[in-house]
Design a protein around this motif. Sequence first.
Motif, PDB file in Angstrom:
ATOM      1  N   GLY B  64       0.817  -1.208   0.000  1.00 28.45           N
ATOM      2  CA  GLY B  64       0.000   0.000   0.000  1.00 28.45           C
ATOM      3  C   GLY B  64       0.845   1.250   0.000  1.00 28.45           C
ATOM      4  O   GLY B  64       2.058   1.191  -0.202  1.00 28.45           O
ATOM      5  N   LYS B  65       0.182   2.381   0.255  1.00 29.07           N
ATOM      6  CA  LYS B  65       0.853   3.668   0.122  1.00 29.07           C
ATOM      7  C   LYS B  65       0.656   4.499   1.368  1.00 29.07           C
ATOM      8  O   LYS B  65      -0.407   4.494   1.967  1.00 29.07           O
ATOM      9  CB  LYS B  65       0.269   4.433  -1.078  1.00 29.07           C
ATOM     10  CG  LYS B  65       1.227   4.475  -2.224  1.00 29.07           C
ATOM     11  CD  LYS B  65       0.848   5.263  -3.459  1.00 29.07           C
ATOM     12  CE  LYS B  65      -0.315   6.187  -3.527  1.00 29.07           C
ATOM     13  NZ  LYS B  65      -0.458   6.744  -4.889  1.00 29.07           N
ATOM     14  N   ASP B  70       3.383  15.119  -0.365  1.00 33.24           N
ATOM     15  CA  ASP B  70       3.316  14.430  -1.644  1.00 33.24           C
ATOM     16  C   ASP B  70       4.462  13.449  -1.866  1.00 33.24           C
ATOM     17  O   ASP B  70       4.868  13.209  -2.995  1.00 33.24           O
ATOM     18  CB  ASP B  70       3.213  15.428  -2.795  1.00 33.24           C
ATOM     19  CG  ASP B  70       3.925  16.715  -2.476  1.00 33.24           C
ATOM     20  OD1 ASP B  70       3.354  17.780  -2.662  1.00 33.24           O
ATOM     21  OD2 ASP B  70       5.064  16.617  -1.975  1.00 33.24           O
ATOM     22  N   GLU B  71       4.976  12.900  -0.773  1.00 34.04           N
ATOM     23  CA  GLU B  71       6.024  11.901  -0.911  1.00 34.04           C
ATOM     24  C   GLU B  71       5.523  10.556  -0.378  1.00 34.04           C
ATOM     25  O   GLU B  71       5.023  10.485   0.748  1.00 34.04           O
ATOM     26  CB  GLU B  71       7.264  12.324  -0.129  1.00 34.04           C
ATOM     27  CG  GLU B  71       8.440  11.402  -0.353  1.00 34.04           C
ATOM     28  CD  GLU B  71       9.578  11.683   0.611  1.00 34.04           C
ATOM     29  OE1 GLU B  71      10.702  11.292   0.293  1.00 34.04           O
ATOM     30  OE2 GLU B  71       9.328  12.278   1.673  1.00 34.04           O
ATOM     31  N   ASN B  72       5.643   9.516  -1.205  1.00 30.58           N
ATOM     32  CA  ASN B  72       5.252   8.182  -0.752  1.00 30.58           C
ATOM     33  C   ASN B  72       6.373   7.577   0.080  1.00 30.58           C
ATOM     34  O   ASN B  72       7.471   7.346  -0.415  1.00 30.58           O
ATOM     35  CB  ASN B  72       4.949   7.286  -1.951  1.00 30.58           C
ATOM     36  CG  ASN B  72       4.491   5.896  -1.521  1.00 30.58           C
ATOM     37  OD1 ASN B  72       4.273   5.644  -0.336  1.00 30.58           O
ATOM     38  ND2 ASN B  72       4.345   4.998  -2.482  1.00 30.58           N
ATOM     39  N   SER B  76      10.103   3.589  -4.101  1.00 28.10           N
ATOM     40  CA  SER B  76      11.269   2.708  -4.245  1.00 28.10           C
ATOM     41  C   SER B  76      12.588   3.416  -3.920  1.00 28.10           C
ATOM     42  O   SER B  76      13.575   2.770  -3.610  1.00 28.10           O
ATOM     43  CB  SER B  76      11.310   2.140  -5.668  1.00 28.10           C
ATOM     44  OG  SER B  76      11.236   3.197  -6.597  1.00 28.10           O
ATOM     45  N   HIS B  77      12.624   4.748  -3.987  1.00 29.35           N
ATOM     46  CA  HIS B  77      13.888   5.427  -3.723  1.00 29.35           C
ATOM     47  C   HIS B  77      13.992   5.943  -2.300  1.00 29.35           C
ATOM     48  O   HIS B  77      14.950   6.614  -1.960  1.00 29.35           O
ATOM     49  CB  HIS B  77      14.071   6.602  -4.694  1.00 29.35           C
ATOM     50  CG  HIS B  77      14.035   6.189  -6.118  1.00 29.35           C
ATOM     51  ND1 HIS B  77      14.973   5.327  -6.661  1.00 29.35           N
ATOM     52  CD2 HIS B  77      13.175   6.475  -7.117  1.00 29.35           C
ATOM     53  CE1 HIS B  77      14.688   5.119  -7.928  1.00 29.35           C
ATOM     54  NE2 HIS B  77      13.592   5.798  -8.237  1.00 29.35           N
ATOM     55  N   VAL B  78      12.976   5.645  -1.497  1.00 24.29           N
ATOM     56  CA  VAL B  78      12.950   6.242  -0.162  1.00 24.29           C
ATOM     57  C   VAL B  78      13.740   5.387   0.821  1.00 24.29           C
ATOM     58  O   VAL B  78      13.573   4.173   0.889  1.00 24.29           O
ATOM     59  CB  VAL B  78      11.497   6.415   0.323  1.00 24.29           C
ATOM     60  CG1 VAL B  78      11.470   6.954   1.736  1.00 24.29           C
ATOM     61  CG2 VAL B  78      10.748   7.346  -0.612  1.00 24.29           C
TER      62      VAL B  78
END
Lengths: 324, 258
Positions: B64-65, B70-72, B76-78
């Motif tokens: 999920g999210k 506005d940042e998830n 994948s880059h977090v």
Amino acid sequence: MATTTPDLPRSRRPKGAARPGDRIFSGLSRGSGITLLVIMAAIAVFLTYRAVLAISQDSTNFFTTFEWNPAGNPPVFGIAVLAFGTVVSSIVAMVIAVPIAIGIALFISHYAPRKLAKPLAYVVDLLAAVPSIIYGLWGAIFLVPYLDGLNQWLDTYLGWTYIFDKSSDGVARNLFTVGILLAIMILPIITNVTREVFLQVPKMHEEAALALGATRWEVIRMSVLPFGRSGIISASMLGLGRALGETMAVAVVLSPSFLISGHLLDPGGGTFAQNIAAKFNEADEFGRDALIASGLVLFAITLLVNGAARWIIGRRKEYSGAAA
Amino acid sequence: MAKRIDVSGLSAYYGTHKAIDDISMTVEPRSVTAFIGPSGCGKSTFLRTLNRMHEVTPGGRVEGKVMLDDENLYGSHVDPVAVRRTVGMVFQRPNPFPTMSIFDNVAAGLRLNGSYKKSELNDIVERSLKGANLWNEVKDRLNKPGSGLSGGQQQRLCIARAIAVEPEVLLMDEPCSALDPISTLAIEDLIGELKERFTIVIVTHNMQQAARVSDRTAFFNLAAVGQPGKLIELDDTERIFSNPSVQATEDYISGRFG
Ligand SMILES: Nc1ncnc2c1ncn2[C@@H]1O[C@H](COP(=O)(O)OP(=O)(O)OP(=O)(O)O)[C@@H](O)[C@H]1O
Ligand SMILES: [Mg+2]
């Protein structure tokens, strides 16, 4: 059958009357405790008595003499070389073994995937079970020739440090090699104990660091190592105790001599335990007393080291994890 | 600082066990949202997905999210470490670093983030301890170990440690359950002050507490033991406690549960 009066159930016996089992057991355990103390006191008295006999006949200073000749006339013997060799080889062993052991323990407890951690821990356990004479033989046959090259290298590139300056030729049957061998021997026990301590770090301490945005290494630095500090010290002391007293491995590897050299790579030197093992069989009664005296000094050093460790652990008790 | 949290379709697993199922909700900035619900319904699990702490549990997995503005957070880059630096957390049991002094505890997060001058550090530590209403009690013993404080003081120390790094969001998992009523009130007052600056999410088993401190309340429930927990409803706290729209919520709140 029905006529015999049944015993009271155990739980309803009056409190004051001890059951025979309790009395026998408490008598036995107290008896064995006292016996142990008596035996230990007897050993201590006997050793001290023999040691004093020997030292009082020594024609030179027992603590500063570089020679071991109790059979001479007059008898000349002293522990300077033995104390130096024992302490130096143990320091080398600790300097090498403790950081590596902590690294392996951290790897097993915090980095390795579970599939790898289990077998790795098992291998370390196995290493701890290898008899010291095996290590000694391996050291003499494999390590010594192999280390010749390393010694040359150290001499060439680190000779300026004095301790790695090789002032005389000869194979690597020196205190440095002994130190390396001792390091290998005490590595498993230090690793095992520290690993156990690291595994016991409460999850909430690690999560405290994680939740602040700590990386894995930062978690280790902030939570794991401080919590494990006293455990690391205890583990190191266990290892040091073994290194100080190690006999067979040292006796097989070292080519003993009664010289003190600050150059670690020079052959020769000796340790308390190695000297006792080497001299005991051929010694006469007085010679044996002299060896006993040296053994007592080793014992005193071990006690001192343990006391120091306890003091270090106790000094910052209020900061230890125990209270939280 | 203080960002909106927007969760959509979030499920969390322990190995193969699904602990929470398909949760979506929005948490407004500078508000207090309380999570209530029976034991085992996944409140802690859900809370820990909001700063990516769930995945440090062996077998922990999330689908999920979670949007922070506005940042998830699960993009994948977090980097999860970076997420935890912006979303602070306070735990059920006070957990100051036992080997560190009070000062070092508060400064711990700052030192992770970068290097500060001694004077800067002093200022931030003082401000954070004042923010946590602890300054007056500890200002004379900043160099004493944090583990020497009372439970309530330790918890406020943990809050000071969490707010020292100026997070966007502050998550609290039953922060008062190990404390006496007076310390509890102190922390509730503190939460009221902190919501001026932070987005706060708090898990609690104490209905009065939820009613006292929160603007919005989310009720979680699970169909049966072993089933995943679900979000039943999220509404203004007043509404939840007076006139909830789902029968199960009313049953739980009025104690007619089970
Ligand atoms: N470390 C874990 N490993 C496996 N399952 C877990 C773990 N932690 C929690 N669970 C399971 O996940 C589900 C949700 O647990 P969670 O702790 O989130 O509930 P909770 O609502 O916080 O309960 P409580 O009110 O008692 O704190 C439960 O079924 C629990 O058994
Ligand atoms: Mg919980």
